[in-house]
Structure formats: structure tokens, C-alpha cells
Design a protein around this motif. Structure first.
Motif, PDB file in Angstrom:
ATOM      1  N   UNK A 157       0.829  -1.211   0.000  1.00 14.97           N
ATOM      2  CA  UNK A 157       0.000   0.000   0.000  1.00 14.97           C
ATOM      3  C   UNK A 157       0.862   1.258   0.000  1.00 14.97           C
ATOM      4  N   UNK A 158       1.953   1.217   0.790  1.00 15.56           N
ATOM      5  CA  UNK A 158       2.837   2.389   0.860  1.00 15.56           C
ATOM      6  C   UNK A 158       3.507   2.657  -0.489  1.00 15.56           C
ATOM      7  N   UNK A 159       3.869   1.590  -1.193  1.00 12.42           N
ATOM      8  CA  UNK A 159       4.502   1.774  -2.510  1.00 12.42           C
ATOM      9  C   UNK A 159       3.481   2.299  -3.522  1.00 12.42           C
ATOM     10  N   UNK A 160       2.223   1.885  -3.374  1.00 15.64           N
ATOM     11  CA  UNK A 160       1.211   2.333  -4.336  1.00 15.64           C
ATOM     12  C   UNK A 160       0.775   3.785  -4.105  1.00 15.64           C
ATOM     13  N   UNK A 161       0.999   4.306  -2.898  1.00 19.74           N
ATOM     14  CA  UNK A 161       0.579   5.695  -2.604  1.00 19.74           C
ATOM     15  C   UNK A 161       1.245   6.732  -3.506  1.00 19.74           C
ATOM     16  N   UNK A 162       2.611   6.719  -3.663  1.00 21.14           N
ATOM     17  CA  UNK A 162       3.220   7.700  -4.575  1.00 21.14           C
ATOM     18  C   UNK A 162       2.733   7.546  -6.009  1.00 21.14           C
ATOM     19  N   UNK A 163       2.406   6.312  -6.413  1.00 19.70           N
ATOM     20  CA  UNK A 163       1.892   6.101  -7.773  1.00 19.70           C
ATOM     21  C   UNK A 163       0.545   6.813  -7.926  1.00 19.70           C
ATOM     22  N   UNK A 164      -0.288   6.698  -6.888  1.00 13.69           N
ATOM     23  CA  UNK A 164      -1.593   7.380  -6.906  1.00 13.69           C
ATOM     24  C   UNK A 164      -1.410   8.898  -6.959  1.00 13.69           C
ATOM     25  N   UNK A 165      -0.482   9.403  -6.108  1.00 14.15           N
ATOM     26  CA  UNK A 165      -0.194  10.850  -6.085  1.00 14.15           C
ATOM     27  C   UNK A 165       0.219  11.329  -7.469  1.00 14.15           C
ATOM     28  N   UNK A 166       1.164  10.588  -8.066  1.00 13.57           N
ATOM     29  CA  UNK A 166       1.723  10.995  -9.352  1.00 13.57           C
ATOM     30  C   UNK A 166       0.643  10.964 -10.436  1.00 13.57           C
ATOM     31  N   UNK A 167      -0.158   9.902 -10.465  1.00 17.56           N
ATOM     32  CA  UNK A 167      -1.205   9.776 -11.483  1.00 17.56           C
ATOM     33  C   UNK A 167      -2.211  10.917 -11.353  1.00 17.56           C
ATOM     34  N   UNK A 168      -2.600  11.196 -10.109  1.00 19.37           N
ATOM     35  CA  UNK A 168      -3.579  12.271  -9.880  1.00 19.37           C
ATOM     36  C   UNK A 168      -3.025  13.609 -10.368  1.00 19.37           C
ATOM     37  N   UNK A 169      -1.772  13.916  -9.976  1.00 14.56           N
ATOM     38  CA  UNK A 169      -1.147  15.177 -10.385  1.00 14.56           C
ATOM     39  C   UNK A 169      -1.031  15.268 -11.894  1.00 14.56           C
ATOM     40  N   UNK A 170      -0.615  14.164 -12.497  1.00 12.80           N
ATOM     41  CA  UNK A 170      -0.398  14.146 -13.946  1.00 12.80           C
ATOM     42  C   UNK A 170      -1.702  14.421 -14.690  1.00 12.80           C
ATOM     43  N   UNK A 171      -2.766  13.754 -14.266  1.00  9.06           N
ATOM     44  CA  UNK A 171      -4.060  13.914 -14.947  1.00  9.06           C
ATOM     45  C   UNK A 171      -4.613  15.316 -14.726  1.00  9.06           C
ATOM     46  N   UNK A 201      10.122   5.699   1.788  1.00  4.37           N
ATOM     47  CA  UNK A 201      11.089   5.590   2.886  1.00  4.37           C
ATOM     48  C   UNK A 201      10.563   4.629   3.964  1.00  4.37           C
ATOM     49  N   UNK A 202       9.275   4.815   4.331  1.00  2.62           N
ATOM     50  CA  UNK A 202       8.681   3.937   5.354  1.00  2.62           C
ATOM     51  C   UNK A 202       8.549   2.497   4.835  1.00  2.62           C
ATOM     52  N   UNK A 203       8.260   2.383   3.540  1.00  2.32           N
ATOM     53  CA  UNK A 203       8.156   1.035   2.948  1.00  2.32           C
ATOM     54  C   UNK A 203       9.494   0.303   3.062  1.00  2.32           C
ATOM     55  N   UNK A 204      10.578   1.056   2.818  1.00  2.00           N
ATOM     56  CA  UNK A 204      11.922   0.460   2.906  1.00  2.00           C
ATOM     57  C   UNK A 204      12.212   0.007   4.339  1.00  2.00           C
ATOM     58  N   UNK A 205      11.851   0.858   5.306  1.00  2.00           N
ATOM     59  CA  UNK A 205      12.093   0.522   6.721  1.00  2.00           C
ATOM     60  C   UNK A 205      11.272  -0.719   7.098  1.00  2.00           C
ATOM     61  N   UNK A 206      10.001  -0.740   6.686  1.00  2.00           N
ATOM     62  CA  UNK A 206       9.136  -1.883   7.019  1.00  2.00           C
ATOM     63  C   UNK A 206       9.653  -3.152   6.338  1.00  2.00           C
ATOM     64  N   UNK A 207      10.201  -2.982   5.145  1.00  2.00           N
ATOM     65  CA  UNK A 207      10.781  -4.129   4.439  1.00  2.00           C
ATOM     66  C   UNK A 207      11.920  -4.749   5.256  1.00  2.00           C
ATOM     67  N   UNK A 208      12.721  -3.880   5.868  1.00  2.00           N
ATOM     68  CA  UNK A 208      13.822  -4.378   6.717  1.00  2.00           C
ATOM     69  C   UNK A 208      13.257  -5.030   7.984  1.00  2.00           C
ATOM     70  N   UNK A 209      12.190  -4.439   8.531  1.00  2.00           N
ATOM     71  CA  UNK A 209      11.554  -5.004   9.729  1.00  2.00           C
ATOM     72  C   UNK A 209      11.007  -6.403   9.412  1.00  2.00           C
ATOM     73  N   UNK A 210      10.457  -6.571   8.193  1.00  2.00           N
ATOM     74  CA  UNK A 210       9.934  -7.884   7.783  1.00  2.00           C
ATOM     75  C   UNK A 210      11.055  -8.925   7.828  1.00  2.00           C
ATOM     76  N   UNK A 211      12.252  -8.522   7.350  1.00  2.00           N
ATOM     77  CA  UNK A 211      13.406  -9.427   7.348  1.00  2.00           C
ATOM     78  C   UNK A 211      13.767  -9.846   8.783  1.00  2.00           C
ATOM     79  N   UNK A 212      13.750  -8.854   9.689  1.00  2.00           N
ATOM     80  CA  UNK A 212      14.061  -9.125  11.105  1.00  2.00           C
ATOM     81  C   UNK A 212      13.021 -10.079  11.692  1.00  2.00           C
ATOM     82  N   UNK A 213      11.747  -9.823  11.372  1.00  2.00           N
ATOM     83  CA  UNK A 213      10.655 -10.672  11.864  1.00  2.00           C
ATOM     84  C   UNK A 213      10.809 -12.099  11.369  1.00  2.00           C
TER      85      UNK A 213
END
Lengths: 227, 71
Positions: A157-171, A201-213
Motif C-alpha cells: 500500500x505504501x509503494x502504491x501511494x506515490x503512484x496514486x499521487x503521481x497519477x492524480x497530479x499528472x491527470x 522511505x517507510x516502505x523500505x524501513x518496514x521491508x527491513x523489519x519484515x526481514x528481522x521478523x
């Protein structure tokens, strides 16, 4: 005393609802805002109308039905190319050249509205998932495979958020540049860089947390299966 | 794992049930079951010692290394 987590979630939800409503209203009224400079220069029945004429006022005016059929057309779905006055006939009338944009441009705005709603829904889902993780952790099931599943959904979801932002701005900006010749380009409609950066940035941090988990779960499993 | 646990074979030889062994070794029935079915990832020396004592056997009688086993 109120639980701080619940308070935070409630405030966050309120802020998101307000922001979503504001964005929604902005997109909803953007075409009305941009019509005003055109009508500011218009002359109706030979009298100069220097004050801002609202669309609703125009709609109530009685015009020559043969030249412009204002009562039948919906102004919200039209872009005005030029406005001029015809003095030649006995009864002066207004000539308004416009093209309908209902099928093409407003589908873009409709899409923008959908993107705003999607962004809002995504943010709420992220909040709910965080709450779920807190609940799971509270039950002393810290190294649980379900937590990893929830964290993976949050990353998506976090990765898809910037895509949504960009698409909205572009349109939205392509709509403005096509129809209003860049007159609204300086309104600061571009999303800030943080909107793109923070979720990633948060997606990257959570990705690392997933590895730790994952490593934690493996260790716990090994410990549990040691007889 | 290439390590095979032959606990059931030794128990059959000694004509000892799982309940009886769990009482003698002081291990829960579920843990003993994990060990018997080969799901266990590791075994403590103390556990191995008490199982060997209870079954009157050597560790090699219980554990076996197999090159072909990959599960």
C-alpha cells in the motif's frame, strides 16, 4: 482516561477525512473557478459587466434561444472559447463559442476524484493494519507469521501511494494545461516531494523489519522444536 | 533432515509405550511425539541422556545418519 492510540487514530482519521473532502471539493469546482476571468470581460445586452458573473447568474439570464441554448446546456460541462456581443440586430445578443467537455475532460476529473478516494482508503487501510499489528503483538504473539503478512500488505500500500499521487497530479495538470493554457500552473497544484518520498522511505524501513521478523520467527521455531 | 530418529523402533524393542516413556524421561507427550515423528530440529544432550537411560540403549540406537534422506 482515553487510550492514546485510539485518540491518535481518531485524530488521524478526522484529518484524513477533512483533507480528502478539501481535495475532492477542489477538483469538483476547478472548472467553475477557471470560468470566472472569461465572464469578467463579457458584455451582456450592451452593458459592461465588470463584476464577476457567476455561472448560476448567467443561467438565469434570458438570451436569444436561437444563438445560444444556455438553458438546455449544462455549463458545468462546457469550456468557453470566446465571448462576444452582436450589436447588429435590433435586440443585441451574446455569442458564446464553447465546446462540450463532458465526455473527455470530465472523465479525467472523475478519475482524479476516484484517485483521491483511493488514496484516502489506502491510508485508512494502512492505519487499520497498524492497529491490527498492535493488537496481535499485545496478545504476546510477537513473532507471528500473520504479522509478516500484515506488514507485507502495508509495504504494498505504501509503494502504491506515490503512484496514486503521481497519477492524480499528472491527470489534473494535463487537464489544466489543455483547457486553460497554463493559467493555473502557478497555483501550486503539484504534490510536494515529501508525498513521494515518505511512503517509499517507510516502505523500505518496514521491508527491513519484515526481514528481522522472518529471522525471529525462524529462531522461535527452532527453539520450540528443540526437545 | 538427513538425521533419522529411530525412537519408535527402540520403544518397540523395549515394549514401552509413549506414555510410559514420557513419565520416565519427564518430557511432555507432545514433545516426545515431535521427536518420534522426526519434526524436531534439535535435541539436548540432557534429553538424549535421559532417553538412553530409560530405554537402556546408546544414542546411535536412537539417531541415525542417512545420506539419501533430504526431507
Amino acid at each position: 482516561m482515553m487510550n492514546p492510540l485510539k485518540l491518535f487514530l481518531k485524530l488521524s482519521l478526522l484529518q484524513k477525512v477533512l483533507f480528502c473532502l478539501a481535495s475532492f471539493m477542489f477538483v469538483n469546482n476547478i472548472h467553475k473557478l477557471t470560468q470566472l476571468p472569461i465572464f469578467d470581460r463579457a458584455e451582456i445586452n450592451g452593458v459592461k459587466q465588470r463584476t464577476t458573473i457567476k455561472i448560476s447568474d448567467i443561467e438565469t439570464e434570458k438570451f436569444d434561444a436561437g444563438k445560444i441554448n444556455i438553458e438546455k446546456e449544462n455549463f458545468n460541462t462546457a469550456i468557453f472559447d470566446s465571448v462576444s456581443l452582436n450589436h447588429c440586430s435590433d435586440k443585441p445578443y451574446l455569442i458564446v463559442n464553447y465546446h462540450s467537455v463532458a465526455d473527455y475532460v470530465f472523465s479525467k476529473l472523475w478519475f482524479c476524484k476516484m484517485l483521491i478516494i483511493a488514496k484516502f482508503v489506502f491510508e485508512q487501510i494502512i492505519l487499520l493494519l497498524v492497529l491490527l499489528i498492535v493488537l496481535v503483538v499485545k496478545q504476546n504473539n510477537f513473532f507471528n507469521k500473520n504479522v509478516i503478512k500484515l506488514l507485507k500488505i502495508i509495504v504494498c500500500l505504501l509503494v502504491s501511494l506515490p503512484i496514486l499521487y503521481f497519477t492524480k497530479d499528472f491527470i489534473l495538470l494535463s487537464f489544466l494545461h489543455e483547457n486553460f493554457k497554463g493559467s493555473l500552473a502557478n497555483l501550486g497544484l503539484y504534490s510536494k516531494a515529501q508525498n513521494f518520498f515518505y511512503p517509499l522511505f517507510f516502505a523500505l524501513i518496514i521491508f527491513m523489519i519484515i526481514d528481522v521478523f522472518q529471522k525471529g520467527i525462524n529462531l522461535k521455531q527452532e527453539n520450540d522444536l528443540t526437545i | 533432515m538427513p538425521i533419522i530418529v529411530n525412537l519408535d523402533v527402540m520403544m518397540a524393542k523395549r515394549k514401552m509405550s509413549l506414555n510410559e516413556l514420557s513419565e520416565k524421561v519427564d518430557i511432555t507427550l507432545s514433545n516426545l511425539s515431535i521427536l518420534k515423528t522426526g519434526k524436531a530440529k534439535a535435541i539436548r544432550f540432557s534429553t538424549l541422556e535421559s532417553i538412553c537411560k530409560a530405554l537402556d540403549c546408546q544414542p546411535a540406537d536412537i539417531l541415525e545418519f542417512s545420506k539419501t534422506e533430504n526431507s
